[in-house]
Design a protein around this motif. Sequence first.
Motif, PDB file in Angstrom:
ATOM      1  N   TRP A   1       0.828  -1.202   0.000  1.00 54.90           N
ATOM      2  CA  TRP A   1       0.000   0.000   0.000  1.00 54.90           C
ATOM      3  C   TRP A   1       0.865   1.256   0.000  1.00 54.90           C
ATOM      4  N   GLN A   2       2.119   1.153   0.407  1.00 53.72           N
ATOM      5  CA  GLN A   2       3.017   2.321   0.383  1.00 53.72           C
ATOM      6  C   GLN A   2       3.262   2.794  -1.045  1.00 53.72           C
ATOM      7  N   GLU A   3       3.070   1.923  -2.036  1.00 50.10           N
ATOM      8  CA  GLU A   3       3.308   2.287  -3.422  1.00 50.10           C
ATOM      9  C   GLU A   3       2.138   3.058  -4.045  1.00 50.10           C
ATOM     10  N   TYR A   4       1.016   3.142  -3.352  1.00 51.07           N
ATOM     11  CA  TYR A   4      -0.120   3.916  -3.846  1.00 51.07           C
ATOM     12  C   TYR A   4       0.098   5.372  -3.459  1.00 51.07           C
TER      13      TYR A   4
ATOM     14  N   GLU B   1      -1.565  -4.038   8.650  1.00 51.73           N
ATOM     15  CA  GLU B   1      -1.390  -2.664   8.184  1.00 51.73           C
ATOM     16  C   GLU B   1      -1.870  -1.675   9.252  1.00 51.73           C
ATOM     17  N   PRO B   2      -1.366  -0.452   9.208  1.00 53.10           N
ATOM     18  CA  PRO B   2      -1.699   0.515  10.263  1.00 53.10           C
ATOM     19  C   PRO B   2      -3.060   1.189  10.140  1.00 53.10           C
ATOM     20  N   LEU B   3      -3.821   0.928   9.070  1.00 55.66           N
ATOM     21  CA  LEU B   3      -5.106   1.606   8.903  1.00 55.66           C
ATOM     22  C   LEU B   3      -6.102   1.150   9.957  1.00 55.66           C
ATOM     23  N   ASP B   4      -6.712   2.112  10.618  1.00 55.67           N
ATOM     24  CA  ASP B   4      -7.784   1.844  11.562  1.00 55.67           C
ATOM     25  C   ASP B   4      -8.886   2.846  11.264  1.00 55.67           C
TER      26      ASP B   4
ATOM     27  N   PRO C   1      -3.797   2.654   1.302  1.00 57.79           N
ATOM     28  CA  PRO C   1      -3.777   3.038   2.712  1.00 57.79           C
ATOM     29  C   PRO C   1      -5.082   3.607   3.240  1.00 57.79           C
ATOM     30  N   GLY C   2      -6.164   3.560   2.470  1.00 53.10           N
ATOM     31  CA  GLY C   2      -7.382   4.194   2.938  1.00 53.10           C
ATOM     32  C   GLY C   2      -7.362   5.670   2.621  1.00 53.10           C
ATOM     33  N   ALA C   3      -6.266   6.289   2.858  1.00 53.18           N
ATOM     34  CA  ALA C   3      -5.898   7.619   2.388  1.00 53.18           C
ATOM     35  C   ALA C   3      -6.445   8.832   3.134  1.00 53.18           C
TER      36      ALA C   3
ATOM     37  N   SER D   1      -0.437   7.621   8.200  1.00 51.70           N
ATOM     38  CA  SER D   1       0.366   6.519   7.659  1.00 51.70           C
ATOM     39  C   SER D   1       0.305   6.411   6.140  1.00 51.70           C
ATOM     40  N   ALA D   2      -0.435   7.298   5.472  1.00 48.45           N
ATOM     41  CA  ALA D   2      -0.531   7.258   4.011  1.00 48.45           C
ATOM     42  C   ALA D   2       0.747   7.810   3.389  1.00 48.45           C
ATOM     43  N   PRO D   3       1.091   7.369   2.182  1.00 52.64           N
ATOM     44  CA  PRO D   3       2.291   7.868   1.510  1.00 52.64           C
ATOM     45  C   PRO D   3       2.227   9.382   1.303  1.00 52.64           C
ATOM     46  N   HIS D   4       3.359  10.034   1.439  1.00 53.18           N
ATOM     47  CA  HIS D   4       3.407  11.494   1.319  1.00 53.18           C
ATOM     48  C   HIS D   4       3.245  11.991  -0.108  1.00 53.18           C
ATOM     49  N   GLY D   5       3.249  11.081  -1.084  1.00 49.69           N
ATOM     50  CA  GLY D   5       2.977  11.482  -2.461  1.00 49.69           C
ATOM     51  C   GLY D   5       1.514  11.836  -2.670  1.00 49.69           C
ATOM     52  N   LEU D   6       0.641  11.370  -1.781  1.00 57.04           N
ATOM     53  CA  LEU D   6      -0.777  11.734  -1.857  1.00 57.04           C
ATOM     54  C   LEU D   6      -0.941  13.162  -1.360  1.00 57.04           C
ATOM     55  N   PRO D   7      -1.932  13.888  -1.871  1.00 55.32           N
ATOM     56  CA  PRO D   7      -2.119  15.266  -1.412  1.00 55.32           C
ATOM     57  C   PRO D   7      -2.448  15.317   0.081  1.00 55.32           C
ATOM     58  N   PRO D   8      -2.072  16.398   0.768  1.00 55.29           N
ATOM     59  CA  PRO D   8      -2.347  16.498   2.207  1.00 55.29           C
ATOM     60  C   PRO D   8      -3.834  16.553   2.536  1.00 55.29           C
TER      61      PRO D   8
END
Length: 151
Positions: free
Chosen positions: A30-33, A89-92, A117-119, A134-141
């Motif tokens: 999921w880190q690759e998303y 995975e850390p998603l809750d 990651p749910g995002a 815990s979502a990848p930092h490439g996703l918008p804030p």
Amino acid sequence: MRRRALGSIIGLLLVSGCAATAEPSPPESWQEYDTLTALADDASLIVTGVAQRHTGTDERPLVQFSVTSTLEGAAPRDDPIHVALDPAEPLDLHPGFHYVLYLEDGGTSEAFTVVGPGAFQRSPGGSTFNRIASAPHGLPPSVTLADVASP
């Protein structure tokens, strides 16, 4: 001999040139998303809604999720739906929080699974959907529903 070698090389080049290009493989983690497009491409359903309560077991945790809007895909038949969480995975999903979820139909298990990651989540009373920690930092804030529906 030289003509035969040249013919073999030309034949090999033709076969190579005509071969179908391989489809990119889905991310293995999921880190690759790290883009909205990657999440949307692998999701069969994108929804917003509110996490209700945890059900299931430690081995197969589930969360009841009340869908408020369907952004992509066919609206679920039932409401609330069940969303399966991966215990590794850390998603809750916290009850009372609003989420944008990228989901994949669980098939016969009667539960959806989260793609990536749910995002994004919005706390009760909040006004924007923010990237979960815990979502990848490439996703918008943060995102609006228009961002999600048309990445």
